[in-house]
Design a protein around this motif. Structure first.
Motif, short mmCIF file in Angstrom:
data_model
loop_
_atom_site.label_atom_id
_atom_site.label_comp_id
_atom_site.label_asym_id
_atom_site.label_seq_id
_atom_site.Cartn_x
_atom_site.Cartn_y
_atom_site.Cartn_z
N GLY A 187 -3.12 -1.69 -5.08
CA GLY A 187 -4.03 -2.45 -5.96
C GLY A 187 -4.15 -3.90 -5.53
N PHE A 188 -3.02 -4.51 -5.15
CA PHE A 188 -3.07 -5.91 -4.72
C PHE A 188 -3.86 -6.06 -3.42
CE2 PHE A 188 -1.25 -9.47 -2.33
CZ PHE A 188 -1.50 -10.50 -3.21
N ALA A 189 -3.67 -5.12 -2.49
CA ALA A 189 -4.43 -5.19 -1.23
C ALA A 189 -5.93 -5.05 -1.50
CB ALA A 189 -3.95 -4.10 -0.28
N PHE A 190 -6.29 -4.15 -2.42
CA PHE A 190 -7.72 -3.95 -2.70
C PHE A 190 -8.35 -5.20 -3.31
CE2 PHE A 190 -10.99 -2.78 -5.82
CZ PHE A 190 -11.92 -2.21 -4.97
N VAL A 191 -7.72 -5.77 -4.38
CA VAL A 191 -8.33 -6.93 -5.03
C VAL A 191 -8.29 -8.15 -4.11
CG1 VAL A 191 -7.77 -6.08 -7.32
CG2 VAL A 191 -6.16 -7.59 -6.17
N SER A 192 -7.29 -8.23 -3.24
CA SER A 192 -7.23 -9.35 -2.29
C SER A 192 -8.41 -9.29 -1.32
CB SER A 192 -5.91 -9.35 -1.52
OG SER A 192 -4.82 -9.51 -2.40
N LEU A 193 -8.63 -8.09 -0.73
CA LEU A 193 -9.76 -7.95 0.19
C LEU A 193 -11.09 -8.16 -0.52
CD1 LEU A 193 -8.58 -4.87 2.30
CD2 LEU A 193 -8.59 -7.30 2.96
N LEU A 194 -11.19 -7.67 -1.75
CA LEU A 194 -12.43 -7.86 -2.50
C LEU A 194 -12.66 -9.33 -2.80
CD1 LEU A 194 -14.82 -6.62 -4.00
CD2 LEU A 194 -13.35 -6.41 -6.03
N LEU A 241 -2.20 -16.76 -2.41
CA LEU A 241 -2.38 -15.32 -2.51
C LEU A 241 -1.10 -14.59 -2.11
CD1 LEU A 241 -4.38 -13.05 -3.09
CD2 LEU A 241 -5.07 -13.13 -0.69
N ALA A 242 -0.41 -15.08 -1.11
CA ALA A 242 0.87 -14.47 -0.72
C ALA A 242 1.89 -14.61 -1.84
CB ALA A 242 1.39 -15.11 0.56
N ILE A 291 -7.15 -15.60 -7.75
CA ILE A 291 -6.43 -16.39 -6.74
C ILE A 291 -7.05 -16.15 -5.37
CG2 ILE A 291 -4.22 -16.65 -5.56
CD1 ILE A 291 -2.86 -16.06 -8.24
N ALA A 292 -7.34 -14.89 -5.03
CA ALA A 292 -7.98 -14.59 -3.74
C ALA A 292 -9.36 -15.21 -3.65
CB ALA A 292 -8.06 -13.08 -3.54
N ASN A 332 8.39 4.60 -5.85
CA ASN A 332 7.20 5.31 -5.39
C ASN A 332 6.02 5.13 -6.34
OD1 ASN A 332 8.51 6.32 -3.12
ND2 ASN A 332 9.33 8.07 -4.26
N GLN A 333 6.29 5.17 -7.63
CA GLN A 333 5.19 5.16 -8.59
C GLN A 333 4.58 3.77 -8.79
OE1 GLN A 333 6.27 6.62 -12.44
NE2 GLN A 333 4.25 6.28 -13.32
N GLN A 334 5.44 2.77 -9.01
CA GLN A 334 4.96 1.44 -9.35
C GLN A 334 4.71 0.58 -8.12
OE1 GLN A 334 3.94 2.03 -12.59
NE2 GLN A 334 4.53 -0.11 -12.90
N LEU A 335 5.69 0.49 -7.24
CA LEU A 335 5.56 -0.44 -6.11
C LEU A 335 4.39 -0.09 -5.21
CD1 LEU A 335 6.66 -2.86 -4.63
CD2 LEU A 335 8.22 -1.35 -3.36
N VAL A 336 4.25 1.20 -4.86
CA VAL A 336 3.14 1.58 -3.99
C VAL A 336 1.80 1.33 -4.69
CG1 VAL A 336 2.05 3.51 -2.79
CG2 VAL A 336 4.53 3.27 -2.75
N SER A 337 1.75 1.63 -6.00
CA SER A 337 0.51 1.37 -6.73
C SER A 337 0.19 -0.11 -6.76
CB SER A 337 0.64 1.92 -8.16
OG SER A 337 0.86 3.31 -8.14
N TYR A 338 1.22 -0.93 -6.96
CA TYR A 338 1.01 -2.38 -6.97
C TYR A 338 0.51 -2.87 -5.61
CZ TYR A 338 3.11 -3.33 -11.54
OH TYR A 338 3.37 -3.40 -12.88
N LEU A 339 1.12 -2.35 -4.56
CA LEU A 339 0.73 -2.79 -3.22
C LEU A 339 -0.71 -2.41 -2.91
CD1 LEU A 339 3.94 -2.01 -1.12
CD2 LEU A 339 3.03 -4.25 -1.72
#
Length: 405
Positions: free
Chosen positions: A147-154, A115-116, A106-107, A138-145
């Motif tokens: 990971g999503f930020a990384f693949v979006s920027l990539l 993307l949003a 999508i990105a 803490n475990q899932q949401l932060v990891s999702y955020l």
């Protein structure tokens, strides 16, 4: 490595479906192995979650990847309820992070609004699951955020580079196309210039030869000496025409670098021109007013003046009708800003024609059109038309090289 990447991209372009099947099969195999070996239990909040449900969720995260490029939003929407069930049951299988793959597509391909929306689809199940399992926050949401930020920027970076590369390729193609167009325009302009030179050389010299031949034939019976003079003049004019044609055509032949490159005619060649036309039976007087400024005319401008005078006198020979009273006057007037040239003949009175309707010589060949083209090259003007008391006048007004714009 770079060569392998190029070959891999080439395979992807030729057979995209094969690559999609291979990638999907790889992730299905990895997730199924994670299920069969019990690896999912090491991170699960509820190790007693039904295994058939865990297998179904594992396949729900991996199988839709087959359509990740063609329908990335639909794939993410299909994974959203599976992600909700994954967190709500406490199984928390690691295959949930496969949602990052369609998010990357999508990105890479879709607008930022999509993307949003993809970010909301990924993070909403984690937020909802926090109501049941607080540790998920803490475990899932932060990891999702993260990971999503990384693949979006990539994805945005790869997309920007791809757009930049495509823009460079398009610009190169456009420049190549413009270069070809410029080459065709230059070739057309050169053909026009050569045609104009050929017309001036052949038309003028043949007209002079015709006039000399007619005069020689008339004088042969009564004055053989004049006929001999006419034949000699015909020979001289013919040799001059052949020399000019040989020079013009020799320059065009690249395989002959030693072709004759005699300078083009200048204002100093007007006297021989007037003399040759006079020998053909048209008395011509050359009047020069004013003193030309030093280096005030370029060779191209001098050639323009010469060719216009040559064309005007040739038209007089061909179209003025002859007669004992026929004569011509060439007047050059030098000023600080312009050179004005007038060619006037005493041809028959013509009241029914105007410069706009029937300029002499324009209905046969290039004539006045060639004069106007030459003058336009140097911002000059040509006026041609009959005189009130009979005859014809051609007026060339040519600005000097250093004329301010």
């Amino acid at each position: 490595m770079q060569g392998r990447l190029h070959r891999l991209r080439a395979l992807d372009r030729r057979r995209p479906r094969v690559w999609d099947v291979l990638l999907t099969s790889f992730w299905v195999l990895v997730t199924v192995l994670d299920f069969t070996t019990g690896g999912w239990r090491t991170v699960a909040r509820d190790v007693d979650a039904p295994e058939p449900l865990v297998l179904l969720m594992t396949l729900g995260f991996s199988v839709p990847l087959l359509w990740r490029r063609t329908h990335p939003v639909a794939v993410l929407v299909l994974m959203a309820p599976v992600s909700m069930a994954n967190i709500w049951t406490g199984a928390v299988v690691q295959a949930a992070f496969l949602q990052l793959i369609p998010a990357f597509q999508i990105a890479l391909r879709l607008p930022l609004r999509a993307l949003a929306g993809a970010g909301l689809l990924m993070c909403a199940p984690a937020v909802a699951g926090a109501a049941r399992i607080p540790e998920v926050w803490n475990q899932q949401l932060v990891s999702y955020l993260w990971g999503f930020a990384f693949v979006s920027l990539l994805g945005i970076a790869v997309r920007t580079r791809k757009d930049y590369t495509e823009a460079l390729v398009e610009r190169a193609h456009r420049l190549e196309h413009e270069r070809d167009q410029q080459a065709r325009l230059a070739a057309a302009a050169e053909r026009t210039r050569i045609a104009r030179e050929m017309h001036d050389i052949i038309g003028h010299n043949l007209s002079v030869i015709t006039g000399l031949a007619d005069g020689g034939a008339y004088a042969a019976a009564k004055t053989p000496e004049r006929a001999v003079q006419a034949l000699e003049a015909i020979g001289t004019t013919s040799r001059q025409a052949l020399s000019e044609l040989r020079r013009l055509l020799g320059i065009l032949r690249e395989e002959h670098p030693d072709a004759d490159r005699t300078p083009q005619p200048t204002l100093n060649d007007l006297h021989p021109l007037v003399t040759s036309v006079g020998a053909a039976g048209l008395p011509v007087r050359l009047d020069i007013h004013g003193t030309p400024l030093a280096a005030s005319l370029t060779p191209g401008r001098e050639l323009t003046v010469y060719r216009v005078v040559q064309e005007a006198l040739t038209n007089t020979l061909k179209h003025a009708g002859g007669g004992p009273a026929l004569s011509a006057v060439v007047t050059l007037t030098h000023s600080r800003t312009h050179l004005e040239t007038r060619i006037t003949d005493t041809g028959p009175r013509t009241l029914t024609t105007t410069p706009a309707t029937l300029p002499r010589g324009s209905h046969h060949g290039r004539g006045i059109t060639g004069m106007r083209e030459r003058a336009a090259l140097y911002d000059g003007t040509i006026e041609a038309g009959p005189l009130p008391d009979g005859g014809w006048q051609v007026r060339l007004r040519l600005p000097l090289e250093d004329t301010p714009p």
